[in-house]
Design a protein around this motif. Structure first.
Motif, PDB file in Angstrom:
ATOM      1  N   THR A 152      -5.669  -7.335   4.006  1.00 45.27           N
ATOM      2  CA  THR A 152      -6.762  -6.568   4.230  1.00 45.27           C
ATOM      3  C   THR A 152      -6.340  -5.214   4.456  1.00 45.27           C
ATOM      4  O   THR A 152      -5.079  -4.970   4.914  1.00 45.27           O
ATOM      5  N   TYR A 153      -7.223  -4.112   4.476  1.00 39.79           N
ATOM      6  CA  TYR A 153      -7.020  -3.031   4.874  1.00 39.79           C
ATOM      7  C   TYR A 153      -7.029  -3.004   6.393  1.00 39.79           C
ATOM      8  O   TYR A 153      -7.781  -3.616   7.037  1.00 39.79           O
ATOM      9  N   GLU A 154      -6.204  -2.216   6.988  1.00 44.94           N
ATOM     10  CA  GLU A 154      -6.082  -2.009   8.343  1.00 44.94           C
ATOM     11  C   GLU A 154      -7.515  -1.791   9.011  1.00 44.94           C
ATOM     12  O   GLU A 154      -8.253  -0.785   8.598  1.00 44.94           O
TER      13      GLU A 154
ATOM     14  N   LEU B 291      -1.883   6.877   5.526  1.00 41.85           N
ATOM     15  CA  LEU B 291      -1.890   5.610   5.933  1.00 41.85           C
ATOM     16  C   LEU B 291      -0.784   5.369   7.125  1.00 41.85           C
ATOM     17  O   LEU B 291       0.140   6.270   7.044  1.00 41.85           O
TER      18      LEU B 291
ATOM     19  N   PHE C 149       0.794  -1.129  -0.072  1.00 43.14           N
ATOM     20  CA  PHE C 149       0.064  -0.002  -0.148  1.00 43.14           C
ATOM     21  C   PHE C 149       0.869   1.130  -0.010  1.00 43.14           C
ATOM     22  O   PHE C 149       0.617   2.236  -0.602  1.00 43.14           O
TER      23      PHE C 149
ATOM     24  N   TYR D 231      -6.686  10.501   3.001  1.00 42.82           N
ATOM     25  CA  TYR D 231      -6.403   8.980   3.729  1.00 42.82           C
ATOM     26  C   TYR D 231      -4.919   8.653   3.943  1.00 42.82           C
ATOM     27  O   TYR D 231      -4.788   7.777   3.346  1.00 42.82           O
TER      28      TYR D 231
ATOM     29  N   ARG E 246       1.878  -3.245   4.466  1.00 42.71           N
ATOM     30  CA  ARG E 246       0.729  -4.292   4.146  1.00 42.71           C
ATOM     31  C   ARG E 246       0.854  -4.496   2.445  1.00 42.71           C
ATOM     32  O   ARG E 246       1.086  -3.613   1.746  1.00 42.71           O
TER      33      ARG E 246
ATOM     34  N   SER F 235      -3.214 -10.501  -1.168  1.00 37.03           N
ATOM     35  CA  SER F 235      -3.315  -9.230  -0.719  1.00 37.03           C
ATOM     36  C   SER F 235      -3.321  -9.243   0.794  1.00 37.03           C
ATOM     37  O   SER F 235      -3.904 -10.198   1.401  1.00 37.03           O
TER      38      SER F 235
ATOM     39  N   MET G 177      -0.548  -4.719  -1.013  1.00 38.63           N
ATOM     40  CA  MET G 177      -1.788  -4.560  -1.601  1.00 38.63           C
ATOM     41  C   MET G 177      -2.060  -5.491  -2.759  1.00 38.63           C
ATOM     42  O   MET G 177      -3.098  -5.790  -3.263  1.00 38.63           O
TER      43      MET G 177
ATOM     44  N   MET H  93       0.104   0.041   7.930  1.00 43.83           N
ATOM     45  CA  MET H  93      -0.490  -0.131   6.747  1.00 43.83           C
ATOM     46  C   MET H  93       0.526   0.068   5.348  1.00 43.83           C
ATOM     47  O   MET H  93      -0.030  -0.449   4.413  1.00 43.83           O
ATOM     48  N   LYS H  94       1.238   1.019   5.558  1.00 43.36           N
ATOM     49  CA  LYS H  94       1.883   1.169   4.308  1.00 43.36           C
ATOM     50  C   LYS H  94       3.095  -0.048   3.976  1.00 43.36           C
ATOM     51  O   LYS H  94       3.389  -0.376   2.876  1.00 43.36           O
TER      52      LYS H  94
END
Length: 143
Positions: free
Chosen positions: A72-74, A47, A36, A45, A54, A70, A56, A51-52
């Protein structure tokens, strides 16, 4: 019309570990990994650092098959388990045993490798990430 399908695995922050585990266990080749954090930043938005890092999107080539991954989004809901199963069809019994043993490492055997009515060697194993694999050496096709 031609169509190809591939499984897409979604994990909760450990997709990179999963990709590299399968790369080794299945003898695959990582075609690409994008986090991400690799995407342009959107000030609306922001990050977190976690999250960066993780995944994508990741692409692993195993033989002729494409596996995609991938994270999940945090903060998104996530339920591990066997929502997806993978069927693997190595032609050689020795290769089937190697794959099964690699997936079994840290995992759980559901059905040991054994002769069945449809295969000279078949078994099921849930790997350490909670994904169930069916390892199936194709039997002789009826004439």
């Amino acid at each position: 019309m031609s169509i190809s399908l591939n499984p897409y695995f979604v994990f909760n922050g450990n997709a990179k570990d999963v990709v590299h585990f399968y790369e080794k266990a299945l003898g695959g080749k990582v075609m690409g990994i994008m986090t991400f954090g690799d995407m342009p930043e959107d000030p609306n938005y922001p990050l977190t650092d976690e999250m960066k890092g993780r995944i994508m999107h990741a692409h692993l080539k195993v033989g002729e098959a494409d596996l995609m991954f991938s994270d999940t989004y945090e903060g998104m809901p996530y339920q591990p388990g066997n929502m997806i199963q993978m069927a693997i069809h190595p032609k050689e019994e020795d290769r089937a045993r190697e794959i099964f043993a690699a997936l079994e490492d840290g995992g759980q055997v559901i059905m040991p490798l054994q002769k069945t009515d449809w295969s000279p060697l078949y078994g099921q194993v849930k790997d350490k990430f909670g994904v169930t694999f069916q390892v199936n050496v194709p039997g002789e096709q009826p004439q």
